[in-house]
Motif scaffolding. Structure first.
Motif, PDB file in Angstrom:
ATOM      1  N   ASN A 178      75.412  63.979 -50.415  1.00 28.87           N
ATOM      2  CA  ASN A 178      76.043  65.139 -49.769  1.00 28.87           C
ATOM      3  C   ASN A 178      77.012  64.738 -48.658  1.00 28.87           C
ATOM      4  OD1 ASN A 178      74.586  67.264 -51.227  1.00 28.87           O
ATOM      5  ND2 ASN A 178      72.791  66.453 -50.175  1.00 28.87           N
ATOM      6  N   ILE A 179      76.955  63.481 -48.235  1.00 31.67           N
ATOM      7  CA  ILE A 179      77.883  62.996 -47.220  1.00 31.67           C
ATOM      8  C   ILE A 179      79.060  62.343 -47.926  1.00 31.67           C
ATOM      9  CG2 ILE A 179      78.185  61.379 -45.308  1.00 31.67           C
ATOM     10  CD1 ILE A 179      75.255  61.713 -44.650  1.00 31.67           C
ATOM     11  N   PRO A 180      80.293  62.763 -47.635  1.00 26.14           N
ATOM     12  CA  PRO A 180      81.458  62.183 -48.318  1.00 26.14           C
ATOM     13  C   PRO A 180      81.503  60.671 -48.143  1.00 26.14           C
ATOM     14  CG  PRO A 180      82.083  64.108 -47.025  1.00 26.14           C
ATOM     15  CD  PRO A 180      80.667  63.791 -46.651  1.00 26.14           C
ATOM     16  N   PRO A 181      81.895  59.920 -49.157  1.00 28.25           N
ATOM     17  CA  PRO A 181      81.931  58.455 -49.050  1.00 28.25           C
ATOM     18  C   PRO A 181      82.843  57.973 -47.929  1.00 28.25           C
ATOM     19  CG  PRO A 181      83.066  59.198 -51.030  1.00 28.25           C
ATOM     20  CD  PRO A 181      82.344  60.376 -50.484  1.00 28.25           C
TER      21      PRO A 181
ATOM     22  N   HIS B 257      73.103  70.977 -39.737  1.00 23.97           N
ATOM     23  CA  HIS B 257      73.705  70.302 -40.890  1.00 23.97           C
ATOM     24  C   HIS B 257      74.936  69.494 -40.476  1.00 23.97           C
ATOM     25  CE1 HIS B 257      71.422  71.815 -44.413  1.00 23.97           C
ATOM     26  NE2 HIS B 257      71.104  72.810 -43.581  1.00 23.97           N
ATOM     27  N   THR B 258      75.658  69.983 -39.470  1.00 29.51           N
ATOM     28  CA  THR B 258      76.822  69.238 -38.976  1.00 29.51           C
ATOM     29  C   THR B 258      76.385  67.934 -38.319  1.00 29.51           C
ATOM     30  OG1 THR B 258      78.064  71.282 -38.584  1.00 29.51           O
ATOM     31  CG2 THR B 258      78.806  69.308 -37.415  1.00 29.51           C
ATOM     32  N   HIS B 259      75.291  68.005 -37.561  1.00 30.70           N
ATOM     33  CA  HIS B 259      74.844  66.823 -36.818  1.00 30.70           C
ATOM     34  C   HIS B 259      74.147  65.795 -37.701  1.00 30.70           C
ATOM     35  CE1 HIS B 259      73.746  64.436 -33.393  1.00 30.70           C
ATOM     36  NE2 HIS B 259      72.476  64.451 -33.745  1.00 30.70           N
ATOM     37  N   CYS B 260      73.565  66.213 -38.795  1.00 27.21           N
ATOM     38  CA  CYS B 260      72.781  65.320 -39.646  1.00 27.21           C
ATOM     39  C   CYS B 260      73.526  64.040 -40.026  1.00 27.21           C
ATOM     40  CB  CYS B 260      72.308  66.058 -40.891  1.00 27.21           C
ATOM     41  SG  CYS B 260      71.192  65.085 -41.940  1.00 27.21           S
TER      42      CYS B 260
ATOM     43  N   ILE C 143      66.523  68.400 -42.882  1.00 22.23           N
ATOM     44  CA  ILE C 143      67.915  68.827 -43.040  1.00 22.23           C
ATOM     45  C   ILE C 143      68.604  68.016 -44.127  1.00 22.23           C
ATOM     46  CG2 ILE C 143      70.147  69.014 -41.880  1.00 22.23           C
ATOM     47  CD1 ILE C 143      68.105  71.114 -41.033  1.00 22.23           C
ATOM     48  N   LEU C 144      68.256  66.746 -44.219  1.00 22.78           N
ATOM     49  CA  LEU C 144      68.846  65.884 -45.238  1.00 22.78           C
ATOM     50  C   LEU C 144      68.551  66.420 -46.639  1.00 22.78           C
ATOM     51  CD1 LEU C 144      70.391  63.217 -45.659  1.00 22.78           C
ATOM     52  CD2 LEU C 144      68.193  62.050 -45.719  1.00 22.78           C
ATOM     53  N   ASN C 145      67.393  67.038 -46.812  1.00 25.61           N
ATOM     54  CA  ASN C 145      66.991  67.540 -48.125  1.00 25.61           C
ATOM     55  C   ASN C 145      67.237  69.033 -48.316  1.00 25.61           C
ATOM     56  OD1 ASN C 145      65.652  65.159 -49.498  1.00 25.61           O
ATOM     57  ND2 ASN C 145      64.539  65.158 -47.569  1.00 25.61           N
TER      58      ASN C 145
ATOM     59  N   PHE D 243      75.001  79.943 -42.606  1.00 27.80           N
ATOM     60  CA  PHE D 243      73.861  80.253 -41.740  1.00 27.80           C
ATOM     61  C   PHE D 243      72.679  80.696 -42.597  1.00 27.80           C
ATOM     62  CE2 PHE D 243      77.433  80.609 -38.848  1.00 27.80           C
ATOM     63  CZ  PHE D 243      76.941  79.940 -37.729  1.00 27.80           C
ATOM     64  N   HIS D 244      71.550  80.058 -42.391  1.00 26.52           N
ATOM     65  CA  HIS D 244      70.356  80.359 -43.159  1.00 26.52           C
ATOM     66  C   HIS D 244      69.134  80.017 -42.313  1.00 26.52           C
ATOM     67  CE1 HIS D 244      71.642  76.204 -43.999  1.00 26.52           C
ATOM     68  NE2 HIS D 244      70.350  75.905 -44.022  1.00 26.52           N
ATOM     69  N   PRO D 245      67.997  80.625 -42.609  1.00 30.99           N
ATOM     70  CA  PRO D 245      66.809  80.384 -41.790  1.00 30.99           C
ATOM     71  C   PRO D 245      66.187  79.011 -42.044  1.00 30.99           C
ATOM     72  CG  PRO D 245      66.270  81.843 -43.612  1.00 30.99           C
ATOM     73  CD  PRO D 245      67.757  81.651 -43.650  1.00 30.99           C
ATOM     74  N   HIS D 246      65.661  78.425 -40.971  1.00 30.55           N
ATOM     75  CA  HIS D 246      64.898  77.178 -41.046  1.00 30.55           C
ATOM     76  C   HIS D 246      63.556  77.398 -40.355  1.00 30.55           C
ATOM     77  CE1 HIS D 246      68.816  74.648 -41.341  1.00 30.55           C
ATOM     78  NE2 HIS D 246      68.243  74.706 -42.521  1.00 30.55           N
ATOM     79  N   PRO D 247      62.536  76.667 -40.738  1.00 28.69           N
ATOM     80  CA  PRO D 247      61.260  76.769 -40.017  1.00 28.69           C
ATOM     81  C   PRO D 247      61.420  76.225 -38.597  1.00 28.69           C
ATOM     82  CG  PRO D 247      61.197  74.931 -41.553  1.00 28.69           C
ATOM     83  CD  PRO D 247      62.465  75.680 -41.845  1.00 28.69           C
ATOM     84  N   THR D 248      60.631  76.737 -37.690  1.00 27.29           N
ATOM     85  CA  THR D 248      60.703  76.283 -36.294  1.00 27.29           C
ATOM     86  C   THR D 248      59.488  75.462 -35.878  1.00 27.29           C
ATOM     87  OG1 THR D 248      59.707  78.377 -35.573  1.00 27.29           O
ATOM     88  CG2 THR D 248      62.123  78.247 -35.623  1.00 27.29           C
ATOM     89  N   ASP D 249      58.471  75.406 -36.728  1.00 26.89           N
ATOM     90  CA  ASP D 249      57.274  74.644 -36.404  1.00 26.89           C
ATOM     91  C   ASP D 249      56.854  73.813 -37.618  1.00 26.89           C
ATOM     92  OD1 ASP D 249      55.097  73.680 -35.044  1.00 26.89           O
ATOM     93  OD2 ASP D 249      53.815  75.415 -35.508  1.00 26.89           O
TER      94      ASP D 249
END
Length: 405
Positions: free
Chosen positions: A32-35, A326-329, A364-366, A372-378
């Motif tokens: 998912n990361i451009p070469p 996702h930007t920081h990953c 996040i990698l997976n 914008f979408h929900p992520h778990p917080t715990d």
């Protein structure tokens, strides 16, 4: 010496080198990361490795050289977009490999020599310490036996004064001489065995000096060598106010502004020296960098390493949104120390964040969702960076490329 370092020194030199090499090969490519990002990271990887080599941190230099070789000889070819990498980029990469391979081989031999010397020195000192400890134990046991024998003899042969009569230790219970009851007891002088102080025993004064351990088990492309497994990142305190000043117009228009945090590696510390603001498109909750080649060219000209990024939340608090995560990953995947600074001027709030290394980064990698979408917080996906050193006197250059034609 730390227990981990001690275990390494006690390993056979060849085995220790093999362990370092295996850790250096721990590189994976995310499709998912451009070469192009990997090739950019490779350039910075070589810069860091060369700095380590110049400073004499040969283990860290070797780890980065090996990672570069593993990435661009083996792993990058598996990227689904590898065929789209420009030929000029591939050719530059091949030239780098031709220079790095002999360097890595030379370092390998030097490290093997170093490990052999450390191994033999440690074994010699350890044997000496063990021998001194054995002798001290034997001397203590001998003293203990001597005291026990002396005490026994003293008890068997001692005489006791009672009054003016001398009473000898009886050899026959029927021949005990009792004192005359008509004689006054004027004094009582029992014979007291000599109680000498407890002897002290020599201990080894030879201490093996710790050897600086600059190697580590990396989980991504960079080596991790500082506190908490990460090198320190020095952040000039003027980064945030100067960035906010340049972002003021966008902030008033409820648009995000973003920039690149770049700098150098010195004495195993990453030092932010530049904030580069590329051409971009901002909305109320996102910011897209454009013409990144301009930023790359500037960094190449000034030998700058990407250490993270910075952006504003014009109307929200300081946190990492799902898009921010996702930007920081990719930043943190390519360099574990990479940070994300979020400035929230409306709330006079600033946060310096990283993805949690034990959960957030892999999650996040997976994650294959976009926007914008929900992520778990715990458990939490991100946390405040703990490897930051704020510096009020550190210099900073700010480059704004938005108006550059």
């Amino acid at each position: 010496m730390s227990s981990r370092k001690e275990r390494l020194v006690l390993m056979e030199p060849q085995e220790r080198l093999k362990l370092l090499t295996n850790n250096s090969n721990n590189v994976e490519v995310d499709p998912n990361i451009p070469p192009g990002r990997y090739y950019r990271s490779g350039i910075e990887l070589i810069r860091m490795a060369n700095v380590y080599y110049t400073e004499g941190s040969y283990e860290s230099a070797y780890v980065l050289y090996m990672k570069y070789m593993t990435l661009f000889i083996e792993k990058i070819r598996k990227h689904p977009a590898f065929k789209d990498v420009p030929l000029t980029t591939k050719e530059i990469n091949k030239q780098q490999l031709r220079e790095i391979i002999p360097k890595a081989e030379k370092l390998k031999k030097e490290l093997l020599d170093q490990y052999t010397k450390e191994y033999l020195l440690y074994k010699s000192i350890k044997e000496k310490e063990d021998e001194e400890e054995r002798r001290a134990t034997e001397e203590e046991e001998e003293r203990s036996r001597s005291r026990s024998t002396s005490k026994t003899k003293s008890t068997q042969g001692q005489s006791t004064w009672i009054g003016t009569s001398l009473v000898l230790p009886p050899t026959d219970i029927d021949n005990i001489n009792y004192p005359d009851p008509n004689i006054a007891v004027n004094e009582f002088r029992p014979s007291i065995p000599d109680k000498s102080s407890k002897p002290t025993f020599p201990t080894s004064s030879t201490v093996l000096q710790p050897i600086v351990d600059r190697s580590s088990k990396p989980s991504s492309i960079s080596s991790q060598t500082a506190v908490s497994g990460l090198r320190s990142v020095v952040v000039p305190t003027c980064v945030m106010p100067r960035f906010l000043l340049l972002a003021k117009n966008n902030t008033l228009a409820n648009k995000e502004t973003c920039g690149i945090l770049a700098g150098t590696l010195e004495m195993n510390q990453l030092i932010i020296t530049h904030v580069i603001i590329p051409k971009q498109k901002g909305t109320s909750d996102s910011c897209l960098m454009m013409n990144e080649e301009e930023t790359f060219d500037y960094q190449d000209q000034h030998n700058l390493i990407t250490i993270g990024w910075i952006h504003t939340h014009p109307t929200q608090t300081a946190f990492l949104s799902s898009v921010d995560l996702h930007t920081h990953c990719p930043y943190q995947l390519l360099m574990p120390e990479a940070i994300a600074i979020v400035c929230a001027p409306k709330y006079n709030d600033t946060g310096i964040f990283v993805l949690t290394p034990d959960y957030g980064l892999d999650y996040i990698l997976n994650c294959r969702l976009s926007g914008f979408h929900p992520h778990p917080t715990d458990p939490p996906l991100f946390m405040a960076a703990e490897h930051i050193k704020m510096n009020g006197s550190a210099p900073l250059e700010v480059l704004d490329l938005r108006d550059k034609k």
